[in-house]
Design an enzyme around this catalytic site. Structure first.
Site, PDB file in Angstrom:
ATOM      1  CE1 TYR A  72       3.338   0.098 -27.678  1.00  0.00           C
ATOM      2  CE2 TYR A  72       1.025  -0.422 -28.060  1.00  0.00           C
ATOM      3  CZ  TYR A  72       2.268  -0.774 -27.568  1.00  0.00           C
ATOM      4  OH  TYR A  72       2.444  -2.005 -26.984  1.00  0.00           O
ATOM      5  CG  PHE A  83       1.784  -3.438 -22.462  1.00  0.00           C
ATOM      6  CD1 PHE A  83       3.135  -3.250 -22.708  1.00  0.00           C
ATOM      7  CD2 PHE A  83       1.306  -3.234 -21.176  1.00  0.00           C
ATOM      8  CE1 PHE A  83       3.998  -2.870 -21.692  1.00  0.00           C
ATOM      9  CE2 PHE A  83       2.163  -2.851 -20.146  1.00  0.00           C
ATOM     10  CZ  PHE A  83       3.506  -2.670 -20.401  1.00  0.00           C
TER      11      PHE A  83
END
Length: 232
Positions: A72, A83
């Site tokens: 991210y 994730f």
């Protein structure tokens, strides 16, 4: 030791990845990361979490592999596990869809805990194929060398271990299928859990029950995918 030469604690991974760490591609990548930092770039995840997936899931303990793409790129999100987001962070859309499929597949309460340390400690290798990213710039460290490193990790795991379930969601992950010995491991594929593609077959794939059934048939303890207290 360079700024980005963070040691992996597990000897199994250190031995398996020795050739990658000592190779020229990794050296060039470290030089790139150092140069970007010196120019003022903010790189995620923090340096001590770049190899978090390998540190939380020892080579000899891996049961399931879930491949992501790159970390991210927003503040306080990346933690070195595909994730996963730190405790207290809002769940990203793909992770919400993963949890929805777990509930649909296995029943029980909807998981709310976005930090996936508990999965990693049970043997789920949560590895992105690119291990760093610049703040605000998705895929900014793609094709800089991480792919060769993580391909090496998949190749070594497949060559030396058997009975592992590989969950390949989306075309990026599925491009790694040729690195895996499919005779001695289970490979499950589905569309990516992103809102853009989850309705094309990720929802209803039942990968979590299928993975657990395969592990149990092999005499291996299944994964508890539900909320647990995450160990830190």
């Amino acid at each position: 030791m360079t700024d980005f030469d963070i040691p992996i604690s597990d000897r199994g991974w250190r031995d398996a990845l020795k050739g990658e760490f000592e190779g020229p591609i990794y050296g060039r990548m470290v030089s790139f990361l150092r140069a970007e930092t010196e120019k003022g770039a903010i790189i995620y995840p923090p340096k001590d979490l770049i190899f978090n997936a390998f540190n939380l899931t020892p080579f000899s303990k891996a049961k399931v592999v879930i491949l992501g793409q790159d970390p991210y790129h927003g503040p306080d999100q990346a933690m070195g596990l595909s994730f996963s987001v730190p405790a207290g962070e809002k769940l990203p859309p793909s992770l919400r869809n993963i949890f929805a499929e777990i509930q649909s597949d296995l029943g029980g309460d909807l998981r709310t805990l976005g930090v996936l340390d508990d999965w990693a400690r049970q043997g789920v290798l949560l590895m992105n194929t690119v291990l760093t990213v610049e703040k605000g710039l998705a895929a900014s460290h793609a094709k800089r060398g991480w792919e060769a490193f993580t391909d090496g990790a998949i190749r070594q795991l497949s060559a030396q271990r058997s009975g592992i379930v590989y969950l390949l969601w989306g075309s990026h992950a599925q491009n790694k299928i040729d690195l895996i010995n499919q005779r001695d491991n289970m490979v499950l594929t589905a569309p990516h859990p992103s809102p853009l593609s989850a309705y094309r077959g990720f929802f209803g794939c039942k990968h979590f029950s299928k993975a657990n059934h395969y592990l149990e048939e092999s005499g291996v303890a299944p994964i508890c995918w539900a909320d647990q207290l995450a160990a830190h």
